[in-house]
Design a protein around this motif. Structure first.
Motif, PDB file in Angstrom:
ATOM      1  N   GLU A 176     -20.116  -3.340   0.471  1.00 37.65           N
ATOM      2  CA  GLU A 176     -19.753  -4.586  -0.194  1.00 37.65           C
ATOM      3  C   GLU A 176     -18.367  -5.046   0.268  1.00 37.65           C
ATOM      4  N   LYS A 177     -18.232  -6.335   0.487  1.00 39.66           N
ATOM      5  CA  LYS A 177     -16.958  -6.879   0.932  1.00 39.66           C
ATOM      6  C   LYS A 177     -15.964  -6.904  -0.231  1.00 39.66           C
ATOM      7  N   ASP A 178     -14.691  -6.748   0.112  1.00 43.28           N
ATOM      8  CA  ASP A 178     -13.641  -6.843  -0.902  1.00 43.28           C
ATOM      9  C   ASP A 178     -13.651  -8.238  -1.517  1.00 43.28           C
ATOM     10  N   LEU A 179     -13.512  -8.291  -2.839  1.00 43.62           N
ATOM     11  CA  LEU A 179     -13.582  -9.569  -3.538  1.00 43.62           C
ATOM     12  C   LEU A 179     -12.241 -10.287  -3.588  1.00 43.62           C
ATOM     13  N   SER A 180     -11.174  -9.540  -3.350  1.00 41.78           N
ATOM     14  CA  SER A 180      -9.851 -10.156  -3.417  1.00 41.78           C
ATOM     15  C   SER A 180      -8.876  -9.393  -2.531  1.00 41.78           C
ATOM     16  N   LEU A 181      -7.733 -10.012  -2.308  1.00 43.61           N
ATOM     17  CA  LEU A 181      -6.683  -9.338  -1.542  1.00 43.61           C
ATOM     18  C   LEU A 181      -6.188  -8.112  -2.296  1.00 43.61           C
ATOM     19  N   GLY A 182      -6.268  -8.156  -3.642  1.00 42.50           N
ATOM     20  CA  GLY A 182      -5.877  -7.005  -4.446  1.00 42.50           C
ATOM     21  C   GLY A 182      -6.740  -5.795  -4.164  1.00 42.50           C
ATOM     22  N   ASP A 183      -8.055  -6.012  -3.940  1.00 32.61           N
ATOM     23  CA  ASP A 183      -8.959  -4.906  -3.608  1.00 32.61           C
ATOM     24  C   ASP A 183      -8.560  -4.267  -2.283  1.00 32.61           C
ATOM     25  N   VAL A 184      -8.237  -5.090  -1.309  1.00 32.26           N
ATOM     26  CA  VAL A 184      -7.820  -4.580   0.007  1.00 32.26           C
ATOM     27  C   VAL A 184      -6.533  -3.780  -0.123  1.00 32.26           C
ATOM     28  N   THR A 185      -5.590  -4.345  -0.860  1.00 30.23           N
ATOM     29  CA  THR A 185      -4.300  -3.685  -1.040  1.00 30.23           C
ATOM     30  C   THR A 185      -4.457  -2.335  -1.728  1.00 30.23           C
ATOM     31  N   ALA A 186      -5.269  -2.288  -2.791  1.00 23.24           N
ATOM     32  CA  ALA A 186      -5.475  -1.037  -3.529  1.00 23.24           C
ATOM     33  C   ALA A 186      -6.092   0.031  -2.638  1.00 23.24           C
ATOM     34  N   ARG A 187      -7.047  -0.378  -1.813  1.00 19.50           N
ATOM     35  CA  ARG A 187      -7.737   0.581  -0.936  1.00 19.50           C
ATOM     36  C   ARG A 187      -6.772   1.151   0.111  1.00 19.50           C
ATOM     37  N   LEU A 188      -5.967   0.294   0.717  1.00 23.03           N
ATOM     38  CA  LEU A 188      -5.035   0.754   1.745  1.00 23.03           C
ATOM     39  C   LEU A 188      -3.858   1.510   1.133  1.00 23.03           C
ATOM     40  N   TYR A 189      -3.426   1.064  -0.044  1.00 23.90           N
ATOM     41  CA  TYR A 189      -2.308   1.735  -0.713  1.00 23.90           C
ATOM     42  C   TYR A 189      -2.687   3.164  -1.090  1.00 23.90           C
ATOM     43  N   TYR A 190      -3.956   3.351  -1.484  1.00 21.84           N
ATOM     44  CA  TYR A 190      -4.450   4.697  -1.796  1.00 21.84           C
ATOM     45  C   TYR A 190      -4.253   5.631  -0.598  1.00 21.84           C
ATOM     46  N   GLU A 191      -4.590   5.166   0.590  1.00 21.30           N
ATOM     47  CA  GLU A 191      -4.453   6.000   1.792  1.00 21.30           C
ATOM     48  C   GLU A 191      -2.992   6.369   2.044  1.00 21.30           C
ATOM     49  N   MET A 192      -2.097   5.431   1.788  1.00 20.42           N
ATOM     50  CA  MET A 192      -0.680   5.692   2.035  1.00 20.42           C
ATOM     51  C   MET A 192      -0.097   6.640   1.000  1.00 20.42           C
ATOM     52  N   VAL A 193      -0.422   6.412  -0.272  1.00 24.73           N
ATOM     53  CA  VAL A 193       0.119   7.253  -1.340  1.00 24.73           C
ATOM     54  C   VAL A 193      -0.312   8.699  -1.167  1.00 24.73           C
ATOM     55  N   HIS A 194      -1.577   8.905  -0.776  1.00 27.43           N
ATOM     56  CA  HIS A 194      -2.105  10.259  -0.618  1.00 27.43           C
ATOM     57  C   HIS A 194      -1.896  10.811   0.793  1.00 27.43           C
ATOM     58  N   GLN A 195      -1.218  10.028   1.645  1.00 30.05           N
ATOM     59  CA  GLN A 195      -0.865  10.453   3.002  1.00 30.05           C
ATOM     60  C   GLN A 195      -2.082  10.929   3.788  1.00 30.05           C
ATOM     61  N   GLN A 196      -3.179  10.206   3.651  1.00 34.17           N
ATOM     62  CA  GLN A 196      -4.391  10.549   4.393  1.00 34.17           C
ATOM     63  C   GLN A 196      -4.660   9.563   5.534  1.00 34.17           C
ATOM     64  N   PHE A 197      -4.350   8.288   5.329  1.00 42.22           N
ATOM     65  CA  PHE A 197      -4.381   7.268   6.382  1.00 42.22           C
ATOM     66  C   PHE A 197      -5.734   7.144   7.076  1.00 42.22           C
ATOM     67  N   LYS A 198      -6.793   7.259   6.301  1.00 40.83           N
ATOM     68  CA  LYS A 198      -8.145   7.081   6.843  1.00 40.83           C
ATOM     69  C   LYS A 198      -8.539   5.621   6.636  1.00 40.83           C
ATOM     70  N   TRP A 199      -8.050   4.781   7.538  1.00 41.20           N
ATOM     71  CA  TRP A 199      -8.235   3.339   7.370  1.00 41.20           C
ATOM     72  C   TRP A 199      -9.704   2.940   7.480  1.00 41.20           C
ATOM     73  N   SER A 200     -10.498   3.722   8.147  1.00 45.75           N
ATOM     74  CA  SER A 200     -11.932   3.411   8.296  1.00 45.75           C
ATOM     75  C   SER A 200     -12.782   4.313   7.396  1.00 45.75           C
ATOM     76  N   ARG A 201     -12.249   4.697   6.255  1.00 40.52           N
ATOM     77  CA  ARG A 201     -12.922   5.632   5.365  1.00 40.52           C
ATOM     78  C   ARG A 201     -14.324   5.144   4.982  1.00 40.52           C
ATOM     79  N   LEU A 202     -14.446   3.890   4.583  1.00 41.11           N
ATOM     80  CA  LEU A 202     -15.746   3.387   4.139  1.00 41.11           C
ATOM     81  C   LEU A 202     -16.764   3.405   5.267  1.00 41.11           C
TER      82      LEU A 202
END
Length: 252
Positions: free
Chosen positions: A155-181
Motif C-alpha cells: 500500500e502506498k503511503d497516504l501522507s508525508l507523515g507516513d513516509v517520515t515515520a517509516r524512515l525515522y524508524y530506520e534511523m532511530v534504530h540504526q538499521q537503515f533498511k530503506w527498502s525494508r518493505l
C-alpha cells in the motif's frame, strides 16, 4: 539549499562516527515463562491486567514476515475466544512488535473480574489452539494470508507523515533498511508454509518458548504463587534480572 547542507555537515562533523555510537542490547529470556508480578498502584482500581510476551529473537526479514502472518491469523481468534466467548476481559489485544532489534508476539488482557493468574492460563490455552490452527492450515489458506500481508506492505503511503515515520524508524534504530518493505515482499513470495509452521512451533510451543508475562493485580486480588517447573516468578530488582541474563547481538 547547498548553504543549508554545508551548515548541517559543519555542525555534525565533530560527532562520533555511527559505529562508535552505543547500541541498545536486548536480554535473551530463559526458555520458560518468566512472571513479573505487580500489586495494583491504585487501591480503588478493580482492574487487573496481563501483558504476555513471546520473545521471537533478533529481527530479520523472515522473522518479521512470519510474525506479520501470525498476527493476521491470531488477532480475530484471540478476540473471539478470550473476549467474546470466555469473556475473561473487556480489553483483549494480540499482535506482534519489534523494539531495539528484538521481536515478539504478544497477548494483552485487562479485566475487572479475573486475576492475572487465571488470565495467563486462558492465554496459554488460546496459544495452544493457535498452534493447532497453524499446523492444520491448508496450503490455500496459507497463500491467502501471505497475499493479505503482501497487499498491506505494498500500500502506498497516504501522507508525508507516513513516509517520515517509516524512515525515522530506520534511523532511530540504526538499521537503515530503506527498502525494508520491498525486501519483505520478496521474502513473503518465497516463504514456504513449512518455514512458517516451524517458526510458530519454535517460539510458541510450551517446550521451547521464551515468555515474559507481566501481571498487574487490581483491588482485592492477591498475588498468587506458581507451582510449575516451567514458570519462574521474578523476585529480584529488574536490573539484577537483566544483569544475569545473556544478551542478543546489537541490531544491524
Amino acid at each position: 539549499a547547498r548553504t543549508i547542507m554545508d551548515d548541517v555537515l559543519h555542525t555534525l562533523s565533530p560527532l562520533s562516527p555511527l559505529f562508535h555510537l552505543p547500541h541498545t542490547r536486548v536480554v535473551q529470556l530463559p526458555q520458560r515463562t518468566t512472571v513479573v508480578p505487580f500489586p495494583g498502584w491504585d487501591s480503588n482500581n478493580t482492574n487487573s491486567a496481563i501483558y504476555h510476551i513471546f520473545q521471537c529473537g533478533p529481527t530479520s526479514n523472515v522473522t518479521d514476515c512470519c510474525l506479520d502472518i501470525l498476527e493476521d491469523v491470531g488477532k480475530a481468534r484471540a478476540f473471539d475466544m478470550l473476549r467474546t466467548k470466555e469473556q475473561i476481559g473487556y480489553i483483549v489485544w494480540s499482535g506482534s512488535a519489534e523494539a531495539h532489534g528484538d521481536t515478539r508476539y504478544y497477548v494483552r488482557v485487562q479485566s475487572p473480574k479475573y486475576d492475572p493468574h487465571h488470565m495467563m492460563e486462558r492465554i496459554e490455552h488460546f496459544v495452544s489452539t493457535l498452534i493447532e490452527t497453524v499446523e492444520g492450515m491448508s496450503a490455500e489458506e496459507f497463500e491467502e494470508y501471505k497475499l493479505s500481508v503482501i497487499e498491506q506492505k505494498m500500500e502506498k503511503d497516504l501522507s508525508l507523515g507516513d513516509v517520515t515515520a517509516r524512515l525515522y524508524y530506520e534511523m532511530v534504530h540504526q538499521q537503515f533498511k530503506w527498502s525494508r518493505l520491498e525486501d519483505d515482499v520478496a521474502v513473503l513470495k518465497k516463504l514456504e508454509q513449512s518455514e512458517f509452521i516451524n517458526f510458530v512451533q519454535s517460539h510458541l510451543h510450551e517446550t521451547s518458548r521464551r515468555v515474559l508475562s507481566i501481571h498487574l493485580y487490581g483491588k482485592d486480588k492477591e498475588v498468587q504463587a506458581y507451582e510449575r517447573e516451567d514458570v519462574e516468578v521474578v523476585s529480584v530488582p529488574a536490573h539484577e534480572f537483566k544483569r544475569r541474563a545473556p544478551l542478543y547481538p546489537a541490531a544491524q
